[in-house]
Write a protein that holds these residues in place. Structure first.
Motif, PDB file in Angstrom:
ATOM      1  N   UNK A 162       1.114  -1.319   0.097  1.00  0.00           N
ATOM      2  CA  UNK A 162       0.137  -0.012  -0.329  1.00  0.00           C
ATOM      3  C   UNK A 162       1.118   1.292  -0.224  1.00  0.00           C
ATOM      4  N   UNK A 163       2.155   1.355   0.970  1.00  0.00           N
ATOM      5  CA  UNK A 163       3.077   2.109   0.701  1.00  0.00           C
ATOM      6  C   UNK A 163       3.406   2.854  -0.181  1.00  0.00           C
ATOM      7  N   UNK A 164       4.291   1.475  -1.236  1.00  0.00           N
ATOM      8  CA  UNK A 164       4.331   2.088  -2.591  1.00  0.00           C
ATOM      9  C   UNK A 164       3.663   2.122  -3.181  1.00  0.00           C
ATOM     10  N   UNK A 165       2.550   1.581  -3.489  1.00  0.00           N
ATOM     11  CA  UNK A 165       1.636   1.462  -4.456  1.00  0.00           C
ATOM     12  C   UNK A 165       0.830   3.453  -4.474  1.00  0.00           C
ATOM     13  N   UNK A 166       0.850   3.967  -3.022  1.00  0.00           N
ATOM     14  CA  UNK A 166       0.875   5.210  -2.876  1.00  0.00           C
ATOM     15  C   UNK A 166       1.055   6.586  -3.469  1.00  0.00           C
ATOM     16  N   UNK A 167       2.834   5.738  -3.598  1.00  0.00           N
ATOM     17  CA  UNK A 167       3.830   7.415  -3.480  1.00  0.00           C
ATOM     18  C   UNK A 167       4.310   7.171  -5.319  1.00  0.00           C
ATOM     19  N   UNK A 168       2.909   6.364  -5.423  1.00  0.00           N
ATOM     20  CA  UNK A 168       2.973   6.147  -7.981  1.00  0.00           C
ATOM     21  C   UNK A 168       4.030   5.226  -8.084  1.00  0.00           C
ATOM     22  N   UNK A 169       4.572   3.792  -7.161  1.00  0.00           N
ATOM     23  CA  UNK A 169       5.403   2.769  -7.483  1.00  0.00           C
ATOM     24  C   UNK A 169       4.707   2.310  -8.143  1.00  0.00           C
ATOM     25  N   UNK A 170       5.027   1.155  -9.103  1.00  0.00           N
ATOM     26  CA  UNK A 170       4.558  -0.050  -9.509  1.00  0.00           C
ATOM     27  C   UNK A 170       5.163  -1.233  -8.690  1.00  0.00           C
ATOM     28  N   UNK A 171       3.542  -1.840  -8.362  1.00  0.00           N
ATOM     29  CA  UNK A 171       4.822  -2.419  -7.237  1.00  0.00           C
ATOM     30  C   UNK A 171       4.189  -4.337  -7.878  1.00  0.00           C
ATOM     31  N   UNK A 172       5.331  -5.409  -7.861  1.00  0.00           N
ATOM     32  CA  UNK A 172       4.684  -6.435  -8.045  1.00  0.00           C
ATOM     33  C   UNK A 172       5.143  -7.466  -7.423  1.00  0.00           C
ATOM     34  N   UNK A 173       4.216  -7.251  -6.410  1.00  0.00           N
ATOM     35  CA  UNK A 173       3.795  -8.812  -5.317  1.00  0.00           C
ATOM     36  C   UNK A 173       4.124 -10.238  -5.803  1.00  0.00           C
ATOM     37  N   UNK A 174       5.116 -10.331  -4.690  1.00  0.00           N
ATOM     38  CA  UNK A 174       4.628 -12.298  -4.631  1.00  0.00           C
ATOM     39  C   UNK A 174       4.384 -12.444  -3.467  1.00  0.00           C
ATOM     40  N   UNK A 175       3.354 -13.848  -4.153  1.00  0.00           N
ATOM     41  CA  UNK A 175       2.210 -14.415  -2.794  1.00  0.00           C
ATOM     42  C   UNK A 175       2.193 -15.591  -3.012  1.00  0.00           C
ATOM     43  N   UNK A 176       2.183 -17.063  -1.995  1.00  0.00           N
ATOM     44  CA  UNK A 176       2.342 -18.214  -2.513  1.00  0.00           C
ATOM     45  C   UNK A 176       0.344 -18.665  -2.667  1.00  0.00           C
ATOM     46  N   UNK A 177      -0.630 -18.383  -2.817  1.00  0.00           N
ATOM     47  CA  UNK A 177      -1.351 -18.243  -2.737  1.00  0.00           C
ATOM     48  C   UNK A 177      -2.552 -17.870  -4.033  1.00  0.00           C
TER      49      UNK A 177
END
Length: 317
Positions: free
Chosen positions: A148-163
């Protein structure tokens, strides 16, 4: 007072509820009545004697709490152990009054996990608008806040998750793309495919092969902030690998900010976190609250990787 103590290192079964003397605060400390104690992966390292700092037994785990100070103010605080208890002594510069409109459950992850997410992204990672960043364990305590913090500053977030459910949560929180981290095979290429090319920055907390895969996904002059080794595998990155793409790799351990600039770095970040929760731009994902006596079950849940969000202990139950 009641507290969870460790007389030996080992599995969750070493966490025992006992009656112990109340802590005696030093001149630079204040005694808090604890209402919530945060459960973190660092506590699992403490229990298994793999923590970054030496731990002397007997020991009361727990490094972040919500409680009331002697003036009756609700505060959130960082500790150096002692948090799994009805009372804890904390340094005066490491507790902050919780604003109205923020519940105890919302506040409990902000001191440790919230501050960690903030400084991993902005102090160590130097993330700015328009950059691409990889965030691991994106549905967990640190990860869900960092997305959330990264997205709020306008970054493109590539999220890693297992499910699939965790990846959907990351998208709901603002991630631009998600990658399945349940298998390490081809992880670097899958990250770059999701990002549309190499990324500018990445957080990393798994270790082992995942660390190497994350480095391989970085663009020239990319930055990597390492804050753990949840797999238990310590591994080395060669100087040759760093030089090839001018990679900056930095370790991060939040306690090193406790005395930095007399705590002003943490005071600024906690203020920003409070404001984001109040205005609704930062959502705390609750992973469940356990009675203090059930700390072992809380550890089992966290270690199983089946939980999303923040796990805490209710010291009044």
């Amino acid at each position: 007072m009641r507290a969870i103590t460790m007389q030996e290192f080992g599995g969750p079964e070493v966490l025992k509820l006992e009656e112990v003397p109340d802590p005696k605060p030093r001149r630079t400390e204040v005694l808090l009545d604890v209402t919530r104690a945060g459960v973190n992966y660092a506590d699992i390292h403490v229990r298994g004697n793999t923590y970054l700092a030496p731990v002397e037994l007997p020991y009361i785990p727990g490094n972040e709490v919500v409680g009331t100070d002697p003036d009756g103010r609700r505060v959130v605080a960082l500790t150096r152990g002692g948090g799994y208890a009805e009372k804890v002594a904390v340094r005066r510069g490491l507790h902050w009054e919780i604003p109205d409109g923020i519940s105890d459950q919302q506040a409990v992850p902000l001191a440790l996990q919230g501050n960690s997410a903030w400084h991993l992204l902005f102090t160590v990672g130097r993330l700015t608008e328009g950059e691409k960043v990889v965030i691991p364990a994106a549905a967990g305590g640190v990860g869900s806040l960092a997305v959330q913090l990264a997205a709020q500053v306008g970054a493109t977030v590539i999220a890693l998750a297992s499910t699939e459910a965790k990846r959907q949560l990351a998208l709901d929180l603002g991630a631009s793309a998600v990658v399945d981290s349940s298998t390490e095979e081809g992880l670097a290429e899958r990250i770059k495919e999701a990002a549309g090319g190499p990324v500018h920055a990445a957080l990393e907390m798994t270790g082992g092969s995942t660390l190497h895969q994350t480095v391989a996904a970085l663009a020239p002059r990319g930055r990597l902030a390492v804050y753990g080794f949840a797999s238990g595998e310590l591994t080395d990155i060669s100087v040759h690998t760093l030089l090839q793409n001018s990679i900056t790799m930095a370790g991060f351990w939040l306690p090193h900010l406790y005395a930095a600039e007399r705590g002003t770095l943490l005071a600024r970040s906690i203020k920003g976190l409070f404001a984001a929760v109040i205005n609704g731009s930062l959502k705390v994902i609750e992973g469940g609250t356990y009675p203090l006596a059930d700390a072992a079950d809380a550890h089992r849940s966290l270690a199983s990787r089946s939980v999303t969000g923040k796990i805490s202990l209710d010291t009044k139950k």
